[in-house]
Design an enzyme around this catalytic site. Sequence first.
Site, PDB file in Angstrom:
ATOM      1  N   HIS A  95       0.821  -1.056  -0.039  1.00 29.69           N
ATOM      2  CA  HIS A  95       0.012   0.121   0.120  1.00 29.69           C
ATOM      3  C   HIS A  95       0.950   1.288  -0.125  1.00 29.69           C
ATOM      4  CE1 HIS A  95      -3.918  -2.085   1.860  1.00 29.69           C
ATOM      5  NE2 HIS A  95      -3.258  -2.608   0.702  1.00 29.69           N
ATOM      6  N   GLU A  97       0.873   3.938   1.764  1.00 29.30           N
ATOM      7  CA  GLU A  97       1.307   4.260   3.356  1.00 29.30           C
ATOM      8  C   GLU A  97       2.527   3.231   3.667  1.00 29.30           C
ATOM      9  OE1 GLU A  97      -3.421   4.065   3.284  1.00 29.30           O
ATOM     10  OE2 GLU A  97      -1.736   3.184   2.295  1.00 29.30           O
ATOM     11  N   CYS A 123      -6.324   1.393   5.335  1.00 28.20           N
ATOM     12  CA  CYS A 123      -6.988   0.377   5.998  1.00 28.20           C
ATOM     13  C   CYS A 123      -6.439  -0.005   7.579  1.00 28.20           C
ATOM     14  CB  CYS A 123      -6.615  -0.804   4.813  1.00 28.20           C
ATOM     15  SG  CYS A 123      -4.959  -1.316   5.085  1.00 28.20           S
ATOM     16  N   CYS A 126      -2.304  -0.846   7.575  1.00 22.68           N
ATOM     17  CA  CYS A 126      -1.585   0.172   7.263  1.00 22.68           C
ATOM     18  C   CYS A 126      -1.631   1.224   8.579  1.00 22.68           C
ATOM     19  CB  CYS A 126      -1.921   1.246   6.196  1.00 22.68           C
ATOM     20  SG  CYS A 126      -1.470   0.504   4.692  1.00 22.68           S
TER      21      CYS A 126
END
Length: 172
Positions: A95, A97, A123, A126
Amino acid sequence: MYNVREYLQNLEWSEKPDTRESWDLYFMRIAFLVRERSTCVHRKVGALIVKNNRILATGYNQPPSGFPHCDVIGCIRDDLGITSGSNQEICYALHAEQNAIVQAAKFGISTDGATMYVTHKPCSLCARLIINAGICRVVYSLDYPDPLAEFLFKITGVRTEMLELPREGEKR
């Protein structure tokens, strides 16, 4: 001949209002620009980590370095029929992040006390990384339905703020 000393002694000015966009809006626009590097075939996400109004690291969703990108190899989630929001661990990509945090770690940059700007609400996977990276504030623009992320942020005191980008031609 120029007389700088005399000029500076006689210089007069008045404070004018700062008409530039806010720092939050500025950094969010950059997060949206960063996401353009993503090769995800479903959702392009961009993130940046900022401290004292300085960008520390950026990230976008993509497979690990050296691994074929999803627009080349295809999406494992599509191939296996995995629905959005479930089994997030089954994906070639990191991801945005995660990539931003890893980039900071790779180059020895502390993220303690920083703010993360991300195009989409993080999410819960993360969220855990954001919390342990010492990031104390998350600003996002687009929602993502993960109540566990909200709960993790709430209990640990990480502030989250939704920031909508102005429409084309609109000032904020």
